[in-house]
Design a protein around this motif. Sequence first.
Motif, short mmCIF file in Angstrom:
data_model
loop_
_atom_site.label_atom_id
_atom_site.label_comp_id
_atom_site.label_asym_id
_atom_site.label_seq_id
_atom_site.Cartn_x
_atom_site.Cartn_y
_atom_site.Cartn_z
N ALA A 39 1.37 -2.89 -11.44
CA ALA A 39 1.80 -1.64 -10.80
C ALA A 39 2.31 -0.65 -11.83
O ALA A 39 2.02 0.55 -11.77
CB ALA A 39 2.87 -1.94 -9.76
N LEU A 40 3.08 -1.13 -12.80
CA LEU A 40 3.59 -0.23 -13.84
C LEU A 40 2.45 0.35 -14.66
O LEU A 40 2.49 1.52 -15.05
CB LEU A 40 4.56 -0.99 -14.75
CG LEU A 40 5.85 -1.51 -14.09
CD1 LEU A 40 6.76 -2.14 -15.14
CD2 LEU A 40 6.58 -0.39 -13.36
N ARG A 43 0.71 3.11 -12.75
CA ARG A 43 1.51 4.33 -12.65
C ARG A 43 1.40 5.21 -13.89
O ARG A 43 1.92 6.35 -13.89
CB ARG A 43 2.98 3.98 -12.41
CG ARG A 43 3.28 3.63 -10.96
CD ARG A 43 4.75 3.37 -10.78
NE ARG A 43 5.10 3.20 -9.37
CZ ARG A 43 6.31 2.86 -8.94
NH1 ARG A 43 7.27 2.66 -9.83
NH2 ARG A 43 6.55 2.73 -7.66
N THR A 44 0.75 4.76 -14.93
CA THR A 44 0.58 5.60 -16.12
C THR A 44 -0.46 6.69 -15.90
O THR A 44 -0.62 7.57 -16.75
CB THR A 44 0.19 4.74 -17.34
OG1 THR A 44 -1.05 4.08 -17.06
CG2 THR A 44 1.27 3.72 -17.64
N SER A 46 -2.88 8.97 -12.59
CA SER A 46 -2.80 9.44 -11.21
C SER A 46 -4.21 9.63 -10.66
O SER A 46 -5.01 10.38 -11.23
CB SER A 46 -2.03 10.77 -11.14
OG SER A 46 -2.02 11.27 -9.82
N ARG A 50 -5.93 4.63 -7.85
CA ARG A 50 -4.71 3.97 -8.33
C ARG A 50 -3.69 3.88 -7.19
O ARG A 50 -3.02 2.85 -7.02
CB ARG A 50 -4.11 4.75 -9.50
CG ARG A 50 -4.87 4.61 -10.80
CD ARG A 50 -4.32 5.55 -11.86
NE ARG A 50 -5.09 5.50 -13.08
CZ ARG A 50 -4.74 4.83 -14.17
NH1 ARG A 50 -3.60 4.16 -14.19
NH2 ARG A 50 -5.51 4.83 -15.24
N ASP A 51 -3.56 4.96 -6.45
CA ASP A 51 -2.57 4.98 -5.38
C ASP A 51 -2.88 3.93 -4.32
O ASP A 51 -1.98 3.29 -3.79
CB ASP A 51 -2.50 6.36 -4.75
CG ASP A 51 -1.35 6.51 -3.81
OD1 ASP A 51 -0.19 6.38 -4.24
OD2 ASP A 51 -1.59 6.74 -2.60
N LEU A 54 -1.91 0.58 -5.75
CA LEU A 54 -0.45 0.51 -5.82
C LEU A 54 0.16 0.22 -4.44
O LEU A 54 1.08 -0.59 -4.33
CB LEU A 54 0.11 1.83 -6.36
CG LEU A 54 0.17 1.97 -7.87
CD1 LEU A 54 0.43 3.42 -8.26
CD2 LEU A 54 1.28 1.08 -8.44
N GLU A 80 9.99 4.29 -6.70
CA GLU A 80 9.01 5.05 -5.93
C GLU A 80 9.55 6.43 -5.61
O GLU A 80 10.68 6.59 -5.14
CB GLU A 80 8.68 4.29 -4.65
CG GLU A 80 7.71 4.98 -3.73
CD GLU A 80 6.37 5.22 -4.36
OE1 GLU A 80 6.00 6.42 -4.48
OE2 GLU A 80 5.69 4.25 -4.73
#
Length: 350
Positions: A39-40, A43-44, A46, A50-51, A54, A80
């Motif tokens: 998940a981290l 988050r790098t 967008s 990815r969302d 996640l 979040e």
Amino acid sequence: MPLDELSAGIDEAEDVSRRCARVERAAAEGRAGELYALALTLRTGSSRQRDAVLLRILQALALTPGAAHAAHAVRLAATEEDEARVRLAAALLASAQPLEHLLPLFDGYDQAPELFACLTHELVLRHPDLGQEGAVRRVAAHLADGNHPLAVLPLTLLDFEDGLDLPSYGLRGTSYAIPFGPGERPGALRRPGHRVPAVELLAPGLLTAAVENWAQDSNGRIEARAFRLAVPAELDAALLDGLGLACLAGEGELAVRAATPSEVMTVLFAAAATGSAYGSGRGGAYGRLLAWQSMTALAGGSRIEDAADRTWALFSASTAWFHQVAWDLGVAALDPGRLVLHVLAATDTD
């Protein structure tokens, strides 16, 4: 196979369903720490892809019982930025994780105050005796000190909150009861042009609290009215039909039935918590708060406890105002003197 490979080429992927399936298998295999690390990494960047992955990681961690899964879900939700996803994480955790996995995490309240505010009151809805737990009481004290909106809610349920329908969550979707809608109507006799002598009052601003998300997130419309009657009256179809309500204008059948405060709270909570045609609602914690606000306003705007003294009715109609799909709601409350009436109606469609 290392989970970090799931991030390779994700932004160009047309379909992430296989990646989501891998996430679910990893959660079932107990690989909570690896999922958190993935998940981290996601988050790098967008992207829609990815969302989606996640979200599935958060769901899989929160919904898979286990101390490590709960801890990593909390860590993920704590960072979040999407408030709706924070509320969702709290709801998922409360529904799936045993208390013995959640209560020790309350010591981390300072790292995620909004998450634990929501989690506290999501748990209250599912565990009636939770208010006796020291960890929960400490969070409640923090909420009160900070004037948090949820601080007004007690750590116990009121008598008329005994019938609240709580969602059932899963990786394949959410299921919940809808205690409103067009339903079956007996076809009450209506009198065109009939008017009840009354003076319209300024409706309390919070009267619409439980259904505002229907208009904000979807195609809903709302009517909120208050009246002082010239003479005491019974809360029935003739009264509602004679007040000039927009929702009852024109032709159509009208059905009115007496309701208990418990039935009204169930309807208002569902409207606020689970949402409308295109909205997912505000979750259990804020859903309860918004239902309280609407019910208090319907009961005269003083105290939620005053609801017990009011005469309540639920109504529905086949007029043009109501969409008559699934999201039709009508509530009315008459004060003990049978002179002051508050009305809330809402409808939505997809």
